[in-house]
Scaffold this motif. Structure first.
Motif, short mmCIF file in Angstrom:
data_model
loop_
_atom_site.label_atom_id
_atom_site.label_comp_id
_atom_site.label_asym_id
_atom_site.label_seq_id
_atom_site.Cartn_x
_atom_site.Cartn_y
_atom_site.Cartn_z
N SER A 1 10.78 2.86 7.41
CA SER A 1 11.57 1.62 6.96
C SER A 1 10.71 1.29 5.69
N THR A 2 11.73 0.49 4.79
CA THR A 2 11.18 0.07 3.39
C THR A 2 9.89 -0.95 3.69
N LYS A 3 9.96 -1.80 4.84
CA LYS A 3 8.89 -2.88 4.73
C LYS A 3 7.66 -2.21 5.34
N SER A 4 7.71 -1.21 6.20
CA SER A 4 6.28 -0.45 6.54
C SER A 4 5.74 0.36 5.27
N TRP A 5 6.51 0.81 4.49
CA TRP A 5 6.04 1.50 3.34
C TRP A 5 5.39 0.52 2.28
N GLN A 6 6.25 -0.54 2.11
CA GLN A 6 5.89 -1.32 0.98
C GLN A 6 4.50 -2.13 1.69
N LEU A 7 4.18 -2.38 2.74
CA LEU A 7 3.16 -3.03 3.31
C LEU A 7 2.16 -1.96 3.22
N TRP A 8 2.02 -0.56 3.63
CA TRP A 8 1.12 0.36 3.53
C TRP A 8 0.95 0.62 2.31
N GLU A 9 1.77 0.75 1.03
CA GLU A 9 1.60 0.87 -0.27
C GLU A 9 0.62 -0.09 -0.95
N SER A 10 1.02 -1.62 -0.54
CA SER A 10 0.23 -2.58 -0.94
C SER A 10 -1.32 -2.74 -0.52
N GLU A 11 -1.49 -2.14 0.66
CA GLU A 11 -2.74 -2.40 1.20
C GLU A 11 -3.53 -1.01 0.78
N HIS A 12 -2.87 0.11 0.57
CA HIS A 12 -3.48 1.15 0.22
C HIS A 12 -3.87 1.15 -1.74
N SER A 13 -3.08 0.61 -2.05
CA SER A 13 -3.23 0.58 -3.70
C SER A 13 -4.50 -0.24 -3.84
N SER A 14 -4.61 -1.49 -2.98
CA SER A 14 -5.85 -2.31 -3.05
C SER A 14 -6.92 -1.83 -2.93
#
Length: 225
Positions: A29-42
């Motif tokens: 899902s777009t939501k799960s990807w965006q949430l992971w991407e935000s956390e991992h980017s940090s």
């Protein structure tokens, strides 16, 4: 970050079932990807903010250790097949101000994101930075932490007083071993002799075989016979 997203794509196409499942769930899902991407980017930004490669490698090791520890609860619940009232008690212990349903959803989502980030951090550590700590030492720490966490959880709501006392007596020893391995991972230059010794001790000699793991209660009964 580019290395990480490429690694997720590789995991999705790869033969490792565990990695494939994690990548699939993150990408479903777009939501799960965006949430992971935000956390991992940090997480990766904290590593990249260090200017020298040596300090970047050290920050990456710290990140990987935190990820191992952060995903341990869900891995324990799954590996030990914790169900019913025991599962409720364990989640209540770690989520004291939240309800059961929230705890299950939060823990599962957190595990997927941390597991995915650990896959990526390990790839950066081995394939990009080529840090020796991300080979055998990090793998051994992950296994040892899983054993420690499972033993810790087994002491939270004991059914047998004798077994619980025996398990609690083992916790300081495992904690000491974890601290030793953490130190070796975070101080690779100073720990080369210790790592070599540990590697030699755990190398199969051909005339030995791995014994099945006994539960603490079983070991106690064998000693008392």
């Amino acid at each position: 970050m580019r290395e990480s997203t490429d690694r997720v794509a590789t995991a999705l196409r790869g033969d490792d079932d565990k990695e494939h499942l994690v990548a699939h769930r993150i990408l479903e899902s777009t939501k799960s990807w965006q949430l992971w991407e935000s956390e991992h980017s940090s997480l990766m930004r904290q590593v990249a903010d260090n200017s020298a490669l040596r300090t970047q490698a050290a920050a990456l090791r710290h990140t990987a250790l935190r990820l191992i520890e952060g995903k341990a609860l869900f891995e324990y619940l799954r590996k030990s097949a914790v169900r019913g009232a025991e599962r409720c008690q364990i989640l209540q212990h770690f989520y004291p101000t939240r309800g059961y349903q929230y705890a299950v959803i939060a823990e599962h989502g957190g595990y997927l994101r941390k597991a995915c980030s650990f896959i990526c951090a390990s790839h950066v550590g081995t394939g990009v930075v080529e840090d020796p700590a991300f080979f055998d030492p990090m793998h051994h720490y992950e296994e040892l932490y899983g054993e420690y966490f499972a033993l810790y959880c087994s002491t939270l709501f004991p059914c047998n007083g004798i077994e619980s006392a025996s398990e609690r007596s083992l916790l300081p020893l495992l904690k000491h071993q974890l601290n030793e391995w953490r130190w070796m991972i975070l101080n690779p230059r100073d720990s080369v002799p210790l790592l070599k010794r540990e590697s030699d001790m755990r190398r199969p000699l051909g005339d030995t075989q791995r014994l099945p793991l006994l539960k603490v209660g079983s070991a106690e009964r064998m000693r008392n016979q």
